[in-house]
Design a protein around this motif. Structure first.
Motif, PDB file in Angstrom:
ATOM      1  N   LYS A 219       0.816  -1.080   0.005  1.00  0.00           N
ATOM      2  CA  LYS A 219      -0.238   0.005  -0.052  1.00  0.00           C
ATOM      3  C   LYS A 219       0.727   1.193   0.035  1.00  0.00           C
ATOM      4  O   LYS A 219       0.371   2.052  -0.811  1.00  0.00           O
ATOM      5  N   TRP A 224       0.062  -3.502  -6.078  1.00  0.00           N
ATOM      6  CA  TRP A 224      -1.007  -4.376  -6.262  1.00  0.00           C
ATOM      7  C   TRP A 224      -0.657  -5.568  -5.405  1.00  0.00           C
ATOM      8  O   TRP A 224       0.620  -5.992  -5.625  1.00  0.00           O
ATOM      9  N   ASP A 252      -5.396  -7.561  -2.527  1.00  0.00           N
ATOM     10  CA  ASP A 252      -6.175  -6.910  -3.706  1.00  0.00           C
ATOM     11  C   ASP A 252      -6.773  -8.325  -4.543  1.00  0.00           C
ATOM     12  O   ASP A 252      -7.763  -8.141  -5.066  1.00  0.00           O
ATOM     13  N   TYR A 273     -10.947 -11.336  -6.264  1.00  0.00           N
ATOM     14  CA  TYR A 273     -10.580  -9.713  -6.332  1.00  0.00           C
ATOM     15  C   TYR A 273     -11.411  -9.204  -5.004  1.00  0.00           C
ATOM     16  O   TYR A 273     -12.749  -9.177  -4.963  1.00  0.00           O
ATOM     17  N   ARG A 274     -10.658  -8.401  -4.283  1.00  0.00           N
ATOM     18  CA  ARG A 274     -11.146  -7.675  -3.275  1.00  0.00           C
ATOM     19  C   ARG A 274     -12.205  -6.704  -3.783  1.00  0.00           C
ATOM     20  O   ARG A 274     -13.205  -6.220  -2.829  1.00  0.00           O
ATOM     21  N   GLU A 275     -12.154  -5.984  -4.759  1.00  0.00           N
ATOM     22  CA  GLU A 275     -12.945  -5.137  -5.403  1.00  0.00           C
ATOM     23  C   GLU A 275     -13.668  -5.444  -6.662  1.00  0.00           C
ATOM     24  O   GLU A 275     -13.199  -5.845  -7.539  1.00  0.00           O
TER      25      GLU A 275
END
Length: 458
Positions: A219, A224, A252, A273-275
């Motif tokens: 982060k 990623w 991620d 995928y987290r998003e």
């Protein structure tokens, strides 16, 4: 090869030869690894829940390509249902993330890296990797990352010279502090790390990288974080083992192989995928015969535009079937038993004066060395390789081997829940017997070898 060649039909018979078919099946069973044997301790694949094997035959006889809803309705729905189940284990909010299934972790890891690349180099899908950049895009991986992970940079156009190997600690996990220094050094050489790939269950010893620290490191650098959890990702289903994956929810993306530690037919890999919405950026190509300009209830659940495969086996159905029939406890019980027995095997070997067990197991993988009195240095490594070969040839036990820091070790992977300490003791006796025969047949050559030591990797 000679046996298989003799079984091939020399001419068109015009009929089904029952005997020939029986001989082919027998040859397959005779020459394959006996995954149901209590002497099978060598690889990261196992027998499957019998009911899933039966369903696999049904799916093969009534094929339904699983990438598109109109061709494989139940498979696409099962994807979403399994996605919901694992989302609760991970702790992600419903509807905030997404999952696709792929044929193997090698493909899943590459797919996630493509999402990271396309995010970092927004025009790379159409324009390629732009020349004239002041920095070179790079990927960082652990020293013990699976060999398929190291291939990714070459496949997606980053280049093998832009793979940064992160140093390990004395538990063979990525060391966050030294990794940060390595990334700083890479930056001074014009490398820009856009993707950090960690492991939850390295192939060599089953180690889990410190995911919370690595998530913070990624982060801070705008990189990623992908986690190759092909082996230990299955620990999510166990209340007892799940804490070993602390920090996985911060990634991620990550993947796990259901055909490894969830005991269904290969290949069945879950890529998370987290998003939500990022999965389709891996392959942003939209041809009219597979893509509609609007989304309805059918296109909302299908994964054809989110993964590399077009004609994809409905492998997720084997996992969904077993889950529907048995629930999570059946998986958790077996996993916990395998991990418990590996810990017991570690203690058993540690108590033997002629065995070295350098790493405490974090999963169901255990590395060790047999060291007869007076054998050391390079001779000890060559002995381990010969022991693996002789044990395998004898046919009672199957072990694998791994080379780490220039030394060869034996490796066991417990995938059969029927294995007990008596089987471990039998394997130890077999190793000792072969070692005595090897040493007796190779009279001492008076080699002055340095002592065999295990030290933290520099």
């Amino acid at each position: 090869m000679a046996s298989a060649r003799n079984l091939m039909t020399a001419a068109d018979l015009g009929r089904f030869d029952v005997r020939r078919f029986a001989d082919i099946v027998e040859l397959y069973l005779e020459t394959g690894i006996k995954v149901n044997s209590r002497g099978y301790m060598g690889r990261q694949f196992s027998s499957v829940m019998p009911v899933t094997a039966v369903f696999e035959m049904v799916a093969a006889m009534a094929p339904q390509p699983a990438s598109y809803y109109e061709a494989g309705q139940l498979a696409n729905v099962a994807d979403r249902l399994i996605e919901e189940v694992f989302g609760r284990f991970i702790g992600w909010a419903p509807g905030s993330f997404e999952m696709v299934t792929t044929s193997g972790a090698s493909l899943a890891n590459m797919t996630a890296a493509l999402v990271a690349r396309n995010r970092y180099l927004s025009g790379s899908w159409n324009g390629g990797l732009a020349a004239g950049r002041s920095t070179r895009p790079a990927i960082a991986i652990g020293q013990d990352a699976h060999f398929s992970v190291s291939r990714i940079a070459g496949i997606i156009g980053i280049g093998q010279n832009q793979v940064i190997r992160l140093p390990l600690n004395d538990r063979r996990q990525i060391c966050p502090e030294r990794a940060a220094a390595t990334l700083d050094e890479a930056a001074t050489q014009g490398l820009d790390i856009f993707c950090l790939i960690a492991s939850a269950g390295t192939t060599a010893i089953g180690a889990n990288d410190p995911l919370p620290d690595l998530a913070a490191l990624a982060k801070r650098r705008g990189a990623w974080l992908h986690v190759d959890a092909a082996h230990n990702g299955a620990f999510l289903v166990s209340d007892r083992l799940r804490p070993r994956l602390a920090g996985l929810e911060l990634a991620d993306s990550f993947c796990l192989d259901a055909h490894k530690a969830l005991f269904v037919p290969a290949l069945c890999t879950l890529l998370f995928y987290r998003e939500k919405g990022l999965a389709e950026t891996a392959f942003p190509q939209k041809d009219s015969y597979v893509f509609d300009p609007f989304e309805d209830e059918m296109t909302a659940v299908q994964s054809g535009v989110k993964n590399f495969e077009c004609t994809k086996r409905p492998a997720i159905l084997n996992l969904w079937l077993a889950w529907s029939l048995y629930g999570p406890r059946a998986f958790a019980d077996k996993l916990e038993r395998l991990v418990m027995m590996t810990e017991a095997a570690h203690q058993y070997l540690a108590d033997q004066p002629d065995f070295i067990v350098p790493y405490r197991p974090e999963s169901n993988i255990l590395c060790f060395v047999h060291q007869p009195l007076g054998v050391c240095g390079n001779r000890l490594s060559s002995l381990q390789l010969e022991l693996r070969n002789r044990v395998r040839a004898a046919g009672r036990y199957l072990l694998s081997k791994v080379d780490m820091d220039g030394r060869t070790m034996l490796r066991m992977v417990l995938m059969n829940h029927r294995i007990g300490l008596s089987d471990i003791a039998g394997m130890v006796g077999e190793i000792r017997r072969h070692a005595r025969e090897i040493l007796a047949s190779n009279a001492t050559h008076g080699e002055q070898n340095r002592p065999f030591r295990f030290e933290p990797q520099e």
